[in-house]
Design an enzyme around this catalytic site. Structure first.
Site, mmCIF file in Angstrom:
data_model
loop_
_atom_site.group_PDB
_atom_site.id
_atom_site.type_symbol
_atom_site.label_atom_id
_atom_site.label_comp_id
_atom_site.label_asym_id
_atom_site.label_seq_id
_atom_site.Cartn_x
_atom_site.Cartn_y
_atom_site.Cartn_z
ATOM 1 N N LYS A 72 0.986 -1.076 0.152
ATOM 2 C CA LYS A 72 -0.198 -0.022 -0.215
ATOM 3 C C LYS A 72 0.921 1.239 -0.039
ATOM 4 C CE LYS A 72 -2.907 2.753 3.189
ATOM 5 N NZ LYS A 72 -3.980 2.759 2.485
ATOM 6 N N GLY B 235 -20.757 11.436 3.604
ATOM 7 C CA GLY B 235 -20.403 11.729 5.138
ATOM 8 C C GLY B 235 -19.062 12.285 5.256
ATOM 9 N N ARG C 219 -6.369 0.286 -0.793
ATOM 10 C CA ARG C 219 -7.194 0.384 0.366
ATOM 11 C C ARG C 219 -7.193 -0.873 1.185
ATOM 12 N NH1 ARG C 219 -10.425 2.932 3.412
ATOM 13 N NH2 ARG C 219 -12.307 2.007 3.753
ATOM 14 N N HIS D 264 -27.126 4.702 2.849
ATOM 15 C CA HIS D 264 -26.410 5.019 1.663
ATOM 16 C C HIS D 264 -26.005 3.638 1.248
ATOM 17 C CE1 HIS D 264 -23.027 5.831 -0.968
ATOM 18 N NE2 HIS D 264 -22.331 5.188 -0.212
ATOM 19 N N HIS E 195 -14.163 7.659 -6.489
ATOM 20 C CA HIS E 195 -12.995 6.517 -6.383
ATOM 21 C C HIS E 195 -11.741 6.963 -7.345
ATOM 22 C CE1 HIS E 195 -16.656 4.368 -5.272
ATOM 23 N NE2 HIS E 195 -15.834 3.953 -4.364
HETATM 24 N N1 GLN Z 1 -20.362 7.667 5.438
HETATM 25 C C1 GLN Z 1 -19.535 6.933 4.756
HETATM 26 C C2 GLN Z 1 -18.324 7.610 4.107
HETATM 27 O O1 GLN Z 1 -18.818 8.767 3.787
HETATM 28 C C3 GLN Z 1 -19.907 6.021 3.894
HETATM 29 C C4 GLN Z 1 -18.945 5.038 3.026
HETATM 30 C C5 GLN Z 1 -19.341 3.930 2.313
HETATM 31 O O2 GLN Z 1 -20.280 4.057 1.739
HETATM 32 N N2 GLN Z 1 -18.564 2.927 1.885
HETATM 33 O O3 GLN Z 1 -17.132 7.538 4.208
HETATM 34 ZN ZN ZN Z 2 -20.263 4.369 -0.535
#
Ligand code: GLN
Ligand code: ZN
Length: 768
Positions: free
Chosen positions: A18, A446, A529, A655, A708
């Site tokens: 990493k 978030g 990651r 989410h 990403h």
């Molecule tokens: N709330 C998380 C963030 O924003 C959601 C991450 C995810 O869905 N993998 O990091």
């Molecule tokens: Zn996500």
């Protein structure tokens, strides 16, 4: 009896890979430096396995990013948009490879990354191969041969691992309509043949063909393709031994198909499906060696030797020791590397630690099991067996694990309210009044960038270099900065940024009883990651609020609504190492009750919007369709237990990412979250087509850009995605947001992207 391993973790025992990759990407290390790190890890892995005494050590299980992407590069399945990268001779093969994985932005060239999705029911993500109808394949990367030779030079004769041709095609995606990817088998087989020819020339004896799809429901065409492919391969290479591996479920109704394939050995997963042993021993053809996947490659519990030996003895007495191989159930890619490195008894008590085994220890278990099966009278070995029995027994009885109060609550789970007071349309009215949001409301998922600075505070705190008060001040400053930024650019529903969290599951696990932590138990999630899954070892409960302090602080800074951020029960379950001594469902309900208490505390503290992330709902689906309903029933119920205690005017968000959830859309609707934000941007909103058929009742925020990759999307690009979206989603149900949390991004691209996103929202409001 022989032992073998399907794959060893490649991140390095200290996540060297990493660190080296990220340094290279940042332009702070040369390609040579990166390649030296890779080489060292491979050698270390081979030597470790050799010293422990595994007979067949894998090669080509190493990868700089992902083993499926390795395959795409190997067979030359390189999408045309990367031609520019190939043509520029200053780019190395590794640059091309990373461009496919992460996108490419340089000197006016801007190429999107390939899609990424989950590897079966794991939290590992692979890069999805892209196929055209007349897809050509040719040997492009010789990595598999190079690594075999590298090991050979180091004195180790390995068993190269390759993804079998059928699974490789099935993992990919058709980029044009009107063709079936399986029809590409004729085009791709010559490349396999070429590789096998080269491997044979170098003296390879065994090749491991991973065909995990053999453990899934298969249609006739797929079955025919399997037969065709392996018969063709065998015609050309009768003398290379082919070990066909299946894992993550039983072979079940595909068993007769597997027997028809001209292979020399068949690997079965006896952890996920121990029941299959009996039938297979009863009818396995006399020329096939059976590889018993007996040590759990997906979890961290010590193997129960007595139980495993029973299976081994059964197999030996039925088909003879020379037709039995012993192995982990699947690649150890999904296990942390080395339990010996866990020396901090504060995070992992000695009592808990003795119940565990990581990759290196699992290899040792495989070898010990073989020795135990062969030499019953060796007193050293007998001692090991007795020790193992004691440990297994202590998990059954330890008071660290068993909490009667929690067990009682689970018995009465049916009495917990798991329905909102009113239906969505009623709630929507009340929430509109309480929240005063515009149409096309903007929000984020978030997290904001977890910069190295933010991470350094946490590590300083852990090392005692700063006090917890100082730490809190630093985090608060970062929260304030983030709130001010969101206010300034005009986001509607703000977030505090999750700076206090190392990881969305670990953060909660650390605060819950019944969950333990390793210091170094990292597992690769995608590319560079890694995640450090919590270890759920006992009954779970919440001794104190976990997020209220941070959310309240953030809310105190602004008049806009700040969204509380929680991780849902299914995701905590799915991304943890879970106890194997009670049904997953019960563990999930225990977590759900803890999250429910947190939700209610947030509401009490004045937080009006609460997001409960469930990105892992889809990946938790059993691999076989006939087991879906049972899983979905309890998973959706767990979410509702967690979320439904609130008043109508409190808005619940959830989410999800990487979810091809067309087939479970009804269940997602049944979760009854007021708003769902989902990943869509990578597949150009294709995922949304479902919403024109299925009238999703609540609000939706389809991610309008891909977080990403560091690429900054343009406002125009997002507007055109949104215009696609409103074809299937009514305007008053639509939210605007990125497709996932921003923690892996830098501030620079985050700022630019979000400004573009808010611009897109403004434009949409004007137009509609
Ligand atoms: N709330 C998380 C963030 O924003 C959601 C991450 C995810 O869905 N993998 O990091
Ligand atoms: Zn996500």
């Amino acid at each position: 009896m022989q032992t073998h391993n399907l794959g060893y973790p490649r991140i390095g025992s200290d996540r060297e890979l990493k660190k080296a990759c990220e340094k290279y990407w940042a332009g702070k290390a040369s390609v040579e430096e990166l390649m030296i790190t890779g080489k060292n890890i491979r050698h270390q892995n081979w030597m470790t396995q050799k010293e422990i005494g595994i007979d067949w050590i894998p090669s080509n299980d190493f990868s700089y990013y992902d083993q499926v992407l390795d395959m795409s590069l190997m067979v030359g399945a390189i999408p045309k948009r990367y031609n520019k990268v190939i043509l520029d001779k200053s780019n190395t093969e590794l640059d091309l490879y990373f461009a496919m994985a992460r996108g490419f932005q340089k000197e006016g060239i801007d190429i999107k990354a390939m899609e990424m999705t989950k590897w079966f029911d794991t939290n590992y993500h692979y890069i999805v191969p892209e196929f055209e109808s007349n897809q050509k394949f040719s040997l492009f990367s010789t990595k598999i041969i190079d690594e075999y030779l590298e090991a050979k030079k180091a004195g180790i004769k390995t068993k190269p691992v390759i993804i079998g041709p059928v699974s490789y095609l099935l993992l990919g995606k058709e980029k044009e309509e009107n063709f079936n990817k399986l029809d590409l088998i004729k085009n791709i087989l010559p490349v396999y043949v070429e590789i096998l020819t080269r491997l044979k020339e170098e003296g390879v004896e065994w090749v491991q063909f991973d065909e995990p799809f053999l453990a899934l429901d298969l249609d006739t065409k797929t079955k025919e393709t399997f037969e065709y492919a392996y018969i063709e391969i065998h015609k050309q290479f009768p003398y290379i031994n082919k070990l066909l591996t299946t894992y993550f479920d039983g072979i079940k109704d595909n068993l007769q198909l597997a027997y028809k394939l001209p292979i020399q050995a068949l690997h079965i997963d006896l952890v996920r499906c121990p029941q299959q042993l009996e039938e297979i021993l009863g009818n396995i053809p006399g020329n096939i060696i059976l590889s018993l996947g007996i040590v759990d490659g997906r979890n961290i519990w010590k193997n129960d030797f007595e139980n495993s030996l029973e299976m081994i003895h059964k197999a030996v007495s039925k088909i003879g020791a020379d037709r039995v191989m012993i192995a982990p159930s699947c690649s150890l890619l999904h296990s942390p590397v080395d339990l010996d490195l866990e020396t901090d008894t504060k995070s992992l008590s000695l009592e808990t630690k003795k119940w565990l085994a990581f990759a290196k220890q699992k290899i040792d278990e495989v070898v010990t099991l073989k020795r135990l099966a062969e030499k019953e009278n060796d007193s050293e070995l007998q001692k090991k067996l007795q020790e193992n029995k004691k440990i297994v027994e202590s998990r059954r009885t330890s008071t660290l694990i068993h909490n009667e109060k929690v067990k009682e609550k689970i018995k009465n789970i049916e009495s917990v309210v798991d329905k909102r007071e009113s239906i969505f349309s009623e709630r929507k009215k009340k929430q509109k009044e309480a929240l005063q949001l515009p149409s096309f409301a903007t929000t984020t998922i978030g997290s904001f960038p977890q910069t190295s600075e933010v991470r350094s505070w946490r590590s300083k705190l852990k090392k005692g270099l700063i006090t917890s008060l100082e730490y809190e001040e630093l985090v608060k400053k970062e929260i304030e900065k983030t709130i001010r930024f969101q206010e300034k650019i005009g986001i509607d529903v703000l977030v505090h940024g999750e700076f206090e969290r190392n990881d969305m599951v670990e953060y909660f696990g650390e605060q819950l009883d019944g969950v333990a932590f390793s210091k170094n138990g990292w597992v690769q999630s995608y590319g560079s990651r890694c995640v450090k899954p919590p270890i759920i070892y006992g009954d779970i409960f919440r001794p104190h609020p976990m997020t209220v302090k941070w959310s309240s602080y953030a809310q105190s800074l602004t008049n806009k609504n700040v969204k509380g951020m929680l991780t849902g029960p299914v995701t905590i379950l799915q991304w943890s190492f879970v106890r194997d001594d009670q049904p997953r469902k019960d563990t999930c309900f225990q977590i759900a009750l803890a999250i429910r208490e947190e939700v209610l505390d947030l509401e009490k503290a004045g937080i009006k919007i609460i997001q409960i992330d469930e990105p892992a709902i889809r990946e938790g689906l059993p691999l076989r369709k006939n087991e879906w309903k049972n899983y979905l029933d309890w998973a959706i119920k767990a979410f509702r237990i967690a979320s439904c205690g609130v008043e109508d005017r409190t808005q619940i968000h959830t989410h999800m990412c990487y979810s091809e959830f067309n087939d479970i859309i009804q269940n997602i609707a049944d979760m009854d979250a007021d708003v769902i934000t989902i990943e869509c941007s990578k597949s150009d909103m294709k995922l949304l087509s479902i919403f024109s058929e299925f009238k999703y009742p609540n609000d939706i925020g389809p991610g309008v850009y891909d977080i990403h990759s560091p690429r900054v999307p343009s406002k125009q690009e997002m507007i055109s995605l949104l215009q696609k979206a409103i074809k299937s989603i009514p305007v008053d149900q639509l939210w605007i947001n990125p497709d996932c949390g921003l923690k892996t991004r830098g501030w620079e691209e985050t700022k630019k992207s979000l400004i573009e996103m808010v611009g897109a929202a403004t434009e949409m409001r004007k137009q509609y």
